[in-house]
Design an enzyme around this catalytic site. Structure first.
Site, PDB file in Angstrom:
ATOM      1  N   HIS A  97      -4.073  12.766  18.638  1.00 56.08           N
ATOM      2  CA  HIS A  97      -4.742  13.938  19.202  1.00 56.08           C
ATOM      3  C   HIS A  97      -5.012  13.707  20.696  1.00 56.08           C
ATOM      4  O   HIS A  97      -6.064  13.184  21.065  1.00 56.08           O
ATOM      5  CB  HIS A  97      -6.056  14.194  18.470  1.00 56.08           C
ATOM      6  CG  HIS A  97      -5.883  14.462  17.008  1.00 56.08           C
ATOM      7  ND1 HIS A  97      -5.623  13.461  16.092  1.00 56.08           N
ATOM      8  CD2 HIS A  97      -5.940  15.621  16.291  1.00 56.08           C
ATOM      9  CE1 HIS A  97      -5.529  13.985  14.886  1.00 56.08           C
ATOM     10  NE2 HIS A  97      -5.707  15.290  14.985  1.00 56.08           N
ATOM     11  N   HIS A 122      -3.800  19.919  20.816  1.00 55.76           N
ATOM     12  CA  HIS A 122      -4.836  19.301  19.982  1.00 55.76           C
ATOM     13  C   HIS A 122      -4.339  18.080  19.222  1.00 55.76           C
ATOM     14  O   HIS A 122      -4.879  16.988  19.389  1.00 55.76           O
ATOM     15  CB  HIS A 122      -5.401  20.312  18.988  1.00 55.76           C
ATOM     16  CG  HIS A 122      -6.283  19.694  17.947  1.00 55.76           C
ATOM     17  ND1 HIS A 122      -7.579  19.332  18.206  1.00 55.76           N
ATOM     18  CD2 HIS A 122      -6.043  19.348  16.645  1.00 55.76           C
ATOM     19  CE1 HIS A 122      -8.114  18.795  17.112  1.00 55.76           C
ATOM     20  NE2 HIS A 122      -7.196  18.795  16.159  1.00 55.76           N
ATOM     21  N   GLU A 161     -30.266  17.550   2.349  1.00 55.29           N
ATOM     22  CA  GLU A 161     -29.733  16.348   1.711  1.00 55.29           C
ATOM     23  C   GLU A 161     -28.617  15.703   2.534  1.00 55.29           C
ATOM     24  O   GLU A 161     -28.569  14.477   2.676  1.00 55.29           O
ATOM     25  CB  GLU A 161     -29.210  16.675   0.300  1.00 55.29           C
ATOM     26  CG  GLU A 161     -30.283  17.034  -0.702  1.00 55.29           C
ATOM     27  CD  GLU A 161     -30.621  18.513  -0.716  1.00 55.29           C
ATOM     28  OE1 GLU A 161     -31.392  18.930  -1.604  1.00 55.29           O
ATOM     29  OE2 GLU A 161     -30.100  19.256   0.163  1.00 55.29           O
ATOM     30  N   HIS A 182     -29.496  22.391 -12.361  1.00 55.18           N
ATOM     31  CA  HIS A 182     -30.192  21.199 -11.900  1.00 55.18           C
ATOM     32  C   HIS A 182     -29.920  19.975 -12.771  1.00 55.18           C
ATOM     33  O   HIS A 182     -30.424  18.892 -12.472  1.00 55.18           O
ATOM     34  CB  HIS A 182     -31.699  21.454 -11.856  1.00 55.18           C
ATOM     35  CG  HIS A 182     -32.136  22.294 -10.696  1.00 55.18           C
ATOM     36  ND1 HIS A 182     -31.599  23.529 -10.423  1.00 55.18           N
ATOM     37  CD2 HIS A 182     -33.049  22.061  -9.718  1.00 55.18           C
ATOM     38  CE1 HIS A 182     -32.169  24.034  -9.341  1.00 55.18           C
ATOM     39  NE2 HIS A 182     -33.048  23.160  -8.895  1.00 55.18           N
TER      40      HIS A 182
END
Length: 670
Positions: A37, A268, A415, A477
């Site tokens: 890149h 890129h 999280e 859950h």
């Protein structure tokens, strides 16, 4: 039009010359590898040249000294920027030969920067956004360490180069929000604002005002022409002076210097090609041959770290005479003190004597009272589930923007950001981080957990509510596939302790794993004691062990983890009443069991038919059960009901285990 600047071997090297050295090495290495890149390194070369010659406190002759600045290349695909810098600055392990081996097997110059492959690479990057979020943890650790040891020993910055993709990733919001909330003023992010992604212009997929987003999160924001060295220098000085974390939006041209590919997605992720490299060299006024840096430019680069080297020597002198030298060095090493083993032993004895019956998440908190008292550099936290995860011991106090003497992080409902920040804390050194969440939401943190493992970092994930045993919150859950998916990650120790004693041992074992992250999977529901006779040895560190042997040659062996160990013991007793000799093996950590000798594993598992018992998916169990094995567990998602009803509904009962064994071995001979 490009500002052509033909190299004059007589005049001193300019900042543009220094930047063009990065561009030239990038073009050459990517071309030699036939992959890579080039666009980002060429676009951000001017920013990097200013940063590393005028600001970064980094000494290549001692790249690991604790008070160095940290540099994080969050846009890790542009790795040649970092490798070129390391060669130019004089890192001993980054000769030109390594640049010529870019992206080749065994080279230090991997496709994306990898922690541990080369000196000075502070973090593995490549998954976009991870670098920014990890850097938040580094900047947090710097402030926490500073609060304990002062400016004399801890006084450095964390610099980040991030791209558009890093800021599009959802975890970037978690990270910048947390950093702004804590006012982490030693964190400076330089955004490569080139308005290009792989698919084309960023306008194809986003119209977010990133500067406004950062400002709304409490950041100091500046905009600068990323190809104007004087403006870049002014912006970085302003960023250092502001008490808030800073975003420096660097308006750049991807592939800067390439006449036919700059400013487009074509620059890129592919080599420029031989003809375009010739044209780019001409446009930049760069007449040196491939992989050759004119002596005046290389000398200027090699002289750049001199100020940092002097700062490092002065720091070493301060440390040598500092009253807290021993404590500082212990925190950097991260060694668990001898007191920990003794304290855990006393806790185990108490649990065995009292036959403690609690949820293993509660047992974990009891263990943390011991751990956090014995280990002065623990950093706890939770993703807004402190009372459920039981991660805060009684003497802990919160970390706030006004007080970094605390040792407990309220990470909020983040999280992923929490896990990445803990990686940054661990990489920085000075603290052992642990953080809590529900096990089902390990999926939110999984990319950062994977990097914990890849980078061999001691991060402890406290994941509670580990099965259908959490009850009424229902299948959204209730973890089912999570144990299997986490066990599938290489170099992760997944612990599922059966009772309070095993939970204490799991904590001790996790802290002894210096190069492995651990996941403690803990129950919401109470579980009876399994280990009722005190044993000094840490049996969990074996990974699996016989918790109840059969009286004589085994007819069957029950293998179980967590709260189902007690269920297996109950089933073994019922089978004994039928005349069958059944052993019960607790398997709290498969990964540690794999490290044991083949003889120990064979002795533990035995030759008799085996039945696995775990309130989770079967996937992965057959390696332990063998061809004749059976399994009692989950085959689909859970449901919403009280825990006891759910275990009966899904057939995870002692009766079900007895039935499986009887189907395998039949009645005992009379």
């Amino acid at each position: 039009m490009l500002e052509t600047d033909v190299i004059d071997p007589v005049r001193p090297a300019s900042t543009r010359d220094l930047a063009n050295a990065i561009r030239a090495l990038t073009m050459d290495a990517v071309e030699a590898a036939r992959s890579g890149h080039p666009g980002m390194p060429m676009g951000m070369a001017d920013v990097a040249a200013v940063l590393f010659t005028k600001f970064a406190k980094i000494d290549p002759s001692n790249p690991a000294w604790p008070d160095r600045d940290r540099f994080v290349l969050s846009a890790g695909h542009g790795s040649m920027l970092q490798y070129a810098l390391h060669y130019l600055l004089g890192y001993a392990d980054m000769p030109l030969e390594e640049l010529k081996r870019f992206r080749q097997l065994g080279a230090r110059t991997a496709g994306h920067p990898e922690y541990g492959h080369a000196a000075g690479i502070e973090v593995t990057t490549g998954p976009l956004g991870q670098g920014v979020a990890t850097a938040v943890g580094m900047a947090l650790a710097e402030r926490l360490h500073n609060a304990r040891f002062g400016d004399e020993l801890v006084d450095h910055y964390t610099w980040v180069i991030a791209g558009d993709g890093c800021l599009m990733e959802g975890m970037s919001h978690e990270a910048i929000d947390l950093a702004g909330h804590l006012r982490l003023g030693r964190l400076i992010v330089m955004w490569d604002d080139n308005e290009i992604t792989i698919d084309g212009a960023t306008s194809l997929s986003t119209s977010t005002d990133q500067a406004a987003r950062f400002a709304a999160s409490g950041w100091h924001v500046l905009r600068v022409d990323g190809h104007d060295p004087a403006a870049i220098e002014e912006a970085l000085r302003a960023a250092k002076a502001d008490p808030r974390p800073s975003l420096v939006a660097c308006r750049t041209i991807i592939g800067y210097g390439s006449p036919n590919k700059q400013g487009a997605s074509a620059a890129h992720g592919a080599p420029l090609g031989p003809d375009e490299i010739v044209a780019t060299r001409a446009a930049l006024g760069w007449s040196a041959r491939p992989f050759e840096i004119p002596s005046a430019i290389l000398s200027a680069w090699r002289a750049a770290p001199a100020k940092a080297a002097a700062a490092r020597r002065a720091w070493e002198e301060r440390l040598a005479s500092h009253s807290s030298k021993a404590q500082f060095e212990q925190s950097i090493r991260g060694d668990a003190p001898d007191e920990l083993g003794r304290a855990i032993g006393e806790l185990k004895l108490r649990h065995a004597t009292e036959q403690t019956r609690v949820a293993t998440r509660v047992a974990s908190q009891q263990a943390l009272e011991v751990v956090n008292a014995a280990v002065p550099f623990m950093l706890g936290g939770s993703a807004d589930l402190t009372g459920s995860n039981n991660t805060k011991s009684s003497a802990m106090k919160p970390v706030t923007a006004r007080d970094f003497t605390g040792d407990y992080m309220h990470y909020g409902v983040r999280e992923h950001g929490m896990a990445a920040a803990m990686n940054g804390v661990a990489l920085h050194r000075g603290f052992i981080p642990y953080g809590g969440a529900f096990l089902v939401f390990a999926d939110y943190a999984r990319p950062a957990i994977r990097l914990s493992a890849l980078m061999e970092q001691r991060v402890v994930y406290v994941m509670t509510h580990d099965s259908i045993g959490l009850g009424e919150d229902g299948p959204t859950h209730q973890p089912v596939e999570h144990l299997a998916s986490l066990r599938a990650i290489p170099n992760v120790a997944v612990f599922r302790p059966a009772d309070a004693v095993e939970t204490a041992e799991a904590w001790e074992a996790a802290l002894q794993l210096g190069a492995t992250p651990s996941i403690l999977c803990l129950s919401r529901q109470a579980t009876p004691a399994v280990r009722m006779a005190h044993v000094a040895e840490n049996l969990v560190s074996r990974g699996a062990y016989v918790v109840q042997e059969a009286p004589g040659r085994r007819d069957a062996t029950l293998l179980a983890t967590g709260t189902e160990v007690k269920l297996a013991l109950e089933a073994a007793d019922r089978l004994a009443a039928r005349g069958l000799k059944v052993a019960v093996v607790s398997m709290p950590c498969w990964e540690l069991f794999e490290r044991q000798s083949a003889a120990y594993r064979a002795e533990t598992l035995g030759a008799a038919p085996r039945v696995g018992v775990e309130a989770a998916a079967r996937f992965g169990w057959d390696r332990w059960l063998g061809e004749r094995g059976a399994f009692v567990g989950m085959s689909g998602f859970g449901a919403s009901a009280p825990a006891a009803e759910l275990f009966a509904h899904f057939g995870i009962t002692a009766d079900a285990v007895v039935e499986r064994v009887m189907a395998l071995v039949g009645e005992a001979p009379r």
